[in-house]
Structures are given as structure tokens and as C-alpha cells.
Design a protein around this motif. Sequence first.
Motif, PDB file in Angstrom:
ATOM      1  N   GLY A 150      -6.025   9.012 -19.866  1.00  0.00           N
ATOM      2  CA  GLY A 150      -6.948   7.877 -19.808  1.00  0.00           C
ATOM      3  C   GLY A 150      -6.841   7.146 -18.490  1.00  0.00           C
ATOM      4  N   LEU A 151      -7.714   6.187 -18.331  1.00  0.00           N
ATOM      5  CA  LEU A 151      -7.727   5.343 -17.138  1.00  0.00           C
ATOM      6  C   LEU A 151      -7.271   3.942 -17.533  1.00  0.00           C
ATOM      7  N   LEU A 152      -6.279   3.428 -16.838  1.00  0.00           N
ATOM      8  CA  LEU A 152      -5.724   2.119 -17.139  1.00  0.00           C
ATOM      9  C   LEU A 152      -6.367   1.036 -16.284  1.00  0.00           C
ATOM     10  N   TRP A 153      -6.260  -0.207 -16.800  1.00  0.00           N
ATOM     11  CA  TRP A 153      -6.541  -1.416 -16.025  1.00  0.00           C
ATOM     12  C   TRP A 153      -8.001  -1.511 -15.563  1.00  0.00           C
ATOM     13  N   GLY A 154      -8.902  -0.853 -16.308  1.00  0.00           N
ATOM     14  CA  GLY A 154     -10.318  -0.940 -15.968  1.00  0.00           C
ATOM     15  C   GLY A 154     -10.706  -0.211 -14.701  1.00  0.00           C
ATOM     16  N   ARG A 155      -9.876   0.744 -14.284  1.00  0.00           N
ATOM     17  CA  ARG A 155     -10.205   1.493 -13.066  1.00  0.00           C
ATOM     18  C   ARG A 155     -11.418   2.390 -13.305  1.00  0.00           C
ATOM     19  N   LEU A 160      -1.380   6.285  -8.890  1.00  0.00           N
ATOM     20  CA  LEU A 160      -1.930   5.162  -8.128  1.00  0.00           C
ATOM     21  C   LEU A 160      -2.517   5.679  -6.819  1.00  0.00           C
ATOM     22  N   PRO A 161      -3.603   5.055  -6.350  1.00  0.00           N
ATOM     23  CA  PRO A 161      -4.205   3.805  -6.848  1.00  0.00           C
ATOM     24  C   PRO A 161      -5.247   3.998  -7.958  1.00  0.00           C
ATOM     25  N   ASP A 162      -5.453   5.226  -8.447  1.00  0.00           N
ATOM     26  CA  ASP A 162      -6.560   5.503  -9.357  1.00  0.00           C
ATOM     27  C   ASP A 162      -6.376   4.917 -10.749  1.00  0.00           C
ATOM     28  N   GLY A 163      -5.113   4.761 -11.209  1.00  0.00           N
ATOM     29  CA  GLY A 163      -4.880   4.282 -12.565  1.00  0.00           C
ATOM     30  C   GLY A 163      -5.016   5.365 -13.620  1.00  0.00           C
ATOM     31  N   LEU A 164      -4.984   6.646 -13.229  1.00  0.00           N
ATOM     32  CA  LEU A 164      -5.053   7.748 -14.177  1.00  0.00           C
ATOM     33  C   LEU A 164      -3.701   7.906 -14.865  1.00  0.00           C
ATOM     34  N   ALA A 165      -3.682   7.885 -16.192  1.00  0.00           N
ATOM     35  CA  ALA A 165      -2.437   7.931 -16.953  1.00  0.00           C
ATOM     36  C   ALA A 165      -2.373   9.197 -17.793  1.00  0.00           C
ATOM     37  N   VAL A 166      -1.199   9.835 -17.774  1.00  0.00           N
ATOM     38  CA  VAL A 166      -0.882  10.941 -18.657  1.00  0.00           C
ATOM     39  C   VAL A 166       0.314  10.492 -19.487  1.00  0.00           C
ATOM     40  N   SER A 167       0.096  10.352 -20.791  1.00  0.00           N
ATOM     41  CA  SER A 167       1.113   9.759 -21.653  1.00  0.00           C
ATOM     42  C   SER A 167       1.483  10.722 -22.768  1.00  0.00           C
ATOM     43  N   LEU A 168       2.766  11.047 -22.871  1.00  0.00           N
ATOM     44  CA  LEU A 168       3.254  11.933 -23.914  1.00  0.00           C
ATOM     45  C   LEU A 168       3.642  11.131 -25.145  1.00  0.00           C
ATOM     46  N   ARG A 226       0.836  -1.211   0.000  1.00  0.00           N
ATOM     47  CA  ARG A 226       0.000   0.000   0.000  1.00  0.00           C
ATOM     48  C   ARG A 226       0.867   1.255   0.000  1.00  0.00           C
ATOM     49  N   ARG A 227       1.959   1.229   0.739  1.00  0.00           N
ATOM     50  CA  ARG A 227       2.846   2.392   0.745  1.00  0.00           C
ATOM     51  C   ARG A 227       3.504   2.595  -0.613  1.00  0.00           C
ATOM     52  N   LEU A 228       3.828   1.507  -1.289  1.00  0.00           N
ATOM     53  CA  LEU A 228       4.473   1.608  -2.599  1.00  0.00           C
ATOM     54  C   LEU A 228       3.515   2.087  -3.672  1.00  0.00           C
ATOM     55  N   ALA A 229       2.318   1.546  -3.703  1.00  0.00           N
ATOM     56  CA  ALA A 229       1.394   1.748  -4.830  1.00  0.00           C
ATOM     57  C   ALA A 229       0.564   3.009  -4.647  1.00  0.00           C
ATOM     58  N   ARG A 230       1.238   4.145  -4.638  1.00  0.00           N
ATOM     59  CA  ARG A 230       0.526   5.406  -4.510  1.00  0.00           C
ATOM     60  C   ARG A 230       1.329   6.510  -5.192  1.00  0.00           C
ATOM     61  N   GLY A 231       0.607   7.517  -5.673  1.00  0.00           N
ATOM     62  CA  GLY A 231       1.256   8.678  -6.264  1.00  0.00           C
ATOM     63  C   GLY A 231       1.607   8.498  -7.731  1.00  0.00           C
ATOM     64  N   TRP A 232       2.160   9.575  -8.311  1.00  0.00           N
ATOM     65  CA  TRP A 232       2.571   9.586  -9.709  1.00  0.00           C
ATOM     66  C   TRP A 232       3.936   8.939  -9.872  1.00  0.00           C
ATOM     67  N   ASN A 233       4.055   8.084 -10.896  1.00  0.00           N
ATOM     68  CA  ASN A 233       5.342   7.458 -11.184  1.00  0.00           C
ATOM     69  C   ASN A 233       5.244   6.792 -12.562  1.00  0.00           C
ATOM     70  N   VAL A 268       3.377  -3.669  -6.859  1.00  0.00           N
ATOM     71  CA  VAL A 268       4.549  -2.983  -7.380  1.00  0.00           C
ATOM     72  C   VAL A 268       5.712  -3.958  -7.311  1.00  0.00           C
ATOM     73  N   VAL A 269       6.481  -4.034  -8.389  1.00  0.00           N
ATOM     74  CA  VAL A 269       7.601  -4.971  -8.433  1.00  0.00           C
ATOM     75  C   VAL A 269       8.621  -4.452  -9.431  1.00  0.00           C
ATOM     76  N   THR A 270       9.889  -4.807  -9.230  1.00  0.00           N
ATOM     77  CA  THR A 270      10.946  -4.432 -10.160  1.00  0.00           C
ATOM     78  C   THR A 270      11.187  -5.578 -11.130  1.00  0.00           C
ATOM     79  N   THR A 271      11.143  -5.278 -12.412  1.00  0.00           N
ATOM     80  CA  THR A 271      11.385  -6.290 -13.432  1.00  0.00           C
ATOM     81  C   THR A 271      12.809  -6.135 -13.963  1.00  0.00           C
ATOM     82  N   VAL A 272      13.267  -7.092 -14.760  1.00  0.00           N
ATOM     83  CA  VAL A 272      14.647  -7.018 -15.226  1.00  0.00           C
ATOM     84  C   VAL A 272      14.811  -5.982 -16.332  1.00  0.00           C
ATOM     85  N   SER A 273      13.770  -5.780 -17.139  1.00  0.00           N
ATOM     86  CA  SER A 273      13.840  -4.865 -18.274  1.00  0.00           C
ATOM     87  C   SER A 273      12.424  -4.575 -18.729  1.00  0.00           C
TER      88      SER A 273
END
Length: 609
Positions: A118-123, A29-37, A9-16, A225-230
Motif C-alpha cells: 500500500g501507499l502510506l501518508w496519502g502519497r 522513501l520518498p514514495d511512501g510505498l509500504a510492504v508489510s508482512l 533529503r539524504r536520510l529520507a530515501r530508500g527502503w527501511n 527522519v528522526v530517532t524516537t525513544v521507543s
Amino acid sequence: MTSYEDAQRRLARGWNTWDTHSLLTQVLLPDGLAVSLGLKEYYRGNVLNRVQIGRREQDAEEVTLGPHAIDGSYTSVTVRWRGVEVLVESAHDGPDLVLLATPLANQVQPATLTVAVGLLWGRPGAVRRSGDGVTAELPGRAVTVSATAPGHHDPYVDLTGPYLAVRLDGPVGVSTGAPRDLATVQRIVAGARLARPEDADGEHRELIRDAIAWNTVYEPAGERVVTTVSRLWNVGKRGGYALFCWDNYFNALLAGLFSADLAYANAVEMTRALTPAGFVPNVEQGTGRRTYDGSQPPVGSLAALELYKRFGDRWFLEEVFPGLLSWNRWWWNTRRDGELLCLGSTAFEPEWPSPQDIPRINQHFGATCESGCDDHPIFADIPYDPTVGLLMAHDVSLNSEYAMDCAALADIAAVLGRDAERDELRGRGTAVAEAMERLLWSDETGSYRSRRTDTGDFTADISPMSFYPLLAGIGAGGRDRRMVERYLRDERYFGGRWSVPSTPRTDAESASRSYYWHGRVWPPMNFLVYIGLRRAGLTEERSWLAERSAELAMKEWSEARHVHENYSANTGEGCDKANSEPFHSWGALLSLIPLIESGSVEYFREVNA
């Protein structure tokens, strides 16, 4: 007492930069609101709506990843595409997101900057144009996105949903909340901008931070939230994300320099991927695929113990211990041939066979993948027995890592008061170490080597994996020093400026064949060899390796801010080979080594500290 759910819960919040699909997408997060350039060039009308580093298609974008705060409070990325070059920076202003797009090069007519909302992930919610901006109606509140430059109508930007389009003929600011003018956006971004480090330790910390931060994403199916290799590896054939076994435990150690919660997330999520058979799979990915036939090197207990020593959270050990214990027992019950372990690939009938599984299930390649070193040429001449699902050799790397795992997991059991399991693990680890001393030491070559179970012969070739017994304290009677002095710094084997190569420098025969793991410097190999040298008390040799690793990490970082999957052992370059990812999280292990050596990171501090 906290819990893992609290950490998430602490990780999955705010803009990132939570969305793996584009480096120019910011998500709340947690809203799933996306701003994409995105970008649209003037002459041919081509559009670039998703930006990644490492694409190799013709006319693909070129990306330089700049600093990235772990919490997303500042990010910087430069994109070059079809004659257009733009620097995009982001910052936080309270709960709001602020973006600054600064063109550095353009076509004769300036490109268009697109801002998709837009809104991601069906939020839940709705997004609509509202005057000069775009407004998202979220549960309980509304968020408006606006730009500092006047918009223009362009129906051909290849976007669905509401968006803004502005001429990129000068710096453009984008923000959420109350509209801001360009000067205000520039001031906010300048205040958030991360200063470049002035010393070597700072440079290595920056490399590790950015390797972790840029590869950390939100995985919506698991709401985690998780770190992936690439990031590039997450899309396409892997269906949105991929967690690789030893990679993610290494990511946990790397993330631990900056965030206990993110370190825990990487270790916990990999451990929770446990298969019904009770082992941590080689990979779990968004397509639903897991490698039910095999695992990867057991380094999870090592990482978990170090994180506990760093942060002291008992709940974390209680969370991961059952899975790590199940995994440890699985190795012993499934991969043992006599007194020691062999690499293997367990036969099973997949419900829907993945193209990635076809060449590996109950086959030689599947077994070698369990080493984490895929097609390393040292395995080429070892037969595979499909009747038992094992390579016909007691593997020096696997048994070393397993003995190390037993010791680390026994220490975890002791912390948790699990005395029966502690004794079980210590007994098993001791038995493996004693058997390795008897069976895997070649006095003729002065080295530990894998030994064939069908012929009793040692493998003809040596690799850095022969140094792995030092991880488990194996090296009786000065064997460890004898082996290291003979092979490690000798330039016929693993010495030289860019070290350590995955195969001896004189190994011309396997160099003539196309091996993914031939002759390159692989960061996890350097890391495990370094930790082994540390445990063995070989101070001079570990210092030598730390210096080599530091120089190698900085070479392409200084030149291109790349963190590679592997590097040339001849030139120190990573970009010389197409299948060396340029921003791969485990490349940061090369920078972790000198930080441990200098004492500025207190991992493995009980060993010759």
C-alpha cells in the motif's frame, strides 16, 4: 556548504523500517510505498498484522530484534506468536527490496504469511493485483511485489487493499522489481547479513547501532527522519511519534557514531520544538501535545558541541544556536530564585487538556518531571509553591546541568563569532558555579545537595545527581574527590556490581513506596556521572564506572538482545519490571561509556584524553 534540508533529503530515501506501527513493514522513501508482512494462524484464524517489541497484552507477540544497518541495507527480526516462530530478514538489491521469511516453528498446519502492499501518508499512486504479484503505480514508474511461493486465495486475512497470501511451510522470499526465485533471495540476504562482532568494542557498537536503527522512523507530518525513544511509545496515546527532550539529544550523540545526518536530525528536530515561551519542551508528540509547562535537563548544547567537534559542520551550529540560546535564557528568566535555579511547572490553560497534562501543570509532579527523573524520591519532601510555579529548593542536578550548558553554549558562540553571547554565557555559568560552591556544598555530609529555599536545609538524602556538579567543573579544593571517594563505590550508597542505583542501596524507606525512579540503574545517570568523573580527572573512578556500565549493558543484550530503559541495581535485569521498556534508545548510553573510556569513540576527548 550544506544545510539541514540536504541532510534530511539524504536520510529520507530508500527502503527501511520507516513506519513506526510495525517492525515487519518496509517503506520506500520518498514514495511512501509500504510492504508489510503479517501472520495468520491456521486453527482459529487469528491474524497478526502489526508487530512491536514490548507488548504486554495476553497472547502478545514476542520479538527478538536482530542486527539493523543504519541505512536499512540489512535487518533481522524474529517473531514468536501462538506457536509460530519466523525469522524475517531484509536486504537491498540495488533499488529493490528483498525479504526472506524463514519459519523456525509452526503449528501442525503451517501459518499463512501475508504480504500487504500500500501507499502510506496519502502519497500519490495506486496499487492493484497483477497476475501473481501486486503492482504499485508510482509517479513516473511502477513497482511490482512478488513472492517465491505460490499464493492461495484467503479472503479472511483482515487486510484492506491488495495483498499476497502464501503458506509458510518453508522459507518464502518476497521482492520488488523483477521476480526472484528462493535461491536468489537467499543468496542476496546471505550477502547482506551483518557479521557478529568479535571484540567487546564491536559488541557495544552493535548494541548502539541497533538501538538507534530500530527506533529511527519517518515522521510524515513533519516530513522528517528522526530517532524516537521507543517505537511502542510512539503509538497509542502519543499519536504516532514522541520526541523527548534530553532523550533525543542523547540519541544525537549515539547516532553520531554512524551517521552525521541522523545525529543532526535528532538534535535539530528537538531544538526546533521550541515553545512560544522559548524553551525546548519535555515532549512533543503526534497528538499535537507539547509540554508548555516545563522542559527537561539542558543537555542540548553539550551534545551539539560534541557533534561539531566530531564532524566540523559550522552550519549545524548556526542551525541550533538560536534555539539553544533562547532555552538557556528561559531557564535564567523563568526558573531562577535568587542566585540559583529551581525546578518548576509554569501554569497555563491548555486549549484541550491532555490526560497526561492534568496531573502535572503547575503541580509538584510537573516540576519533578523537569528533572528528567520524574518521581524520584529525593523530591518527595520538597514543597511546591504554585504561586511562582517552583519547587522550593535550589536543585543540584539542574544547576549543575545549567552551568555545563552555559559553558558548552559559550564555546559554540565563540566558534560562531558571537562574542557578546559568549561573554554573557560565560559570566552566567561562572556565577552559577560560584553560587553552587557557596550554597550547595554540605561540609557535614561531604557532598553537594539540593537546598531548600524555604528553610535553608539541605535535602536529607543523596542521589547520583549529587555527582553532577563535576559536569561543570565544580568541586573546589578537592571537594569532588572527597565526595566521590565517600559515596560512589561504597556499597551502602552507589557501589556494587550493578551500578549506579538511582537511590542509595540502604534507602529502604523510599523502596517501600512505589517510585518509578527508585533504586534502578538509569543509563543517563550513569552517563552524566561518567562525564563528570572524566572532567574531574578521577581516572580510577571513571574506569570503574565504565566497567560496571559495560557489564550491565551486555547482560540482557547477550541474553535477549534487549536495551532497557532501566535495570535492577540488585540483579542487573531489565525484564524484572514491567515498566522498563525492552528496546529503549537511551539504554545504549551504557555502551557508549566504555567506548569513550577505551578511546575508540572520541567524544569529550579534550578532557583527560
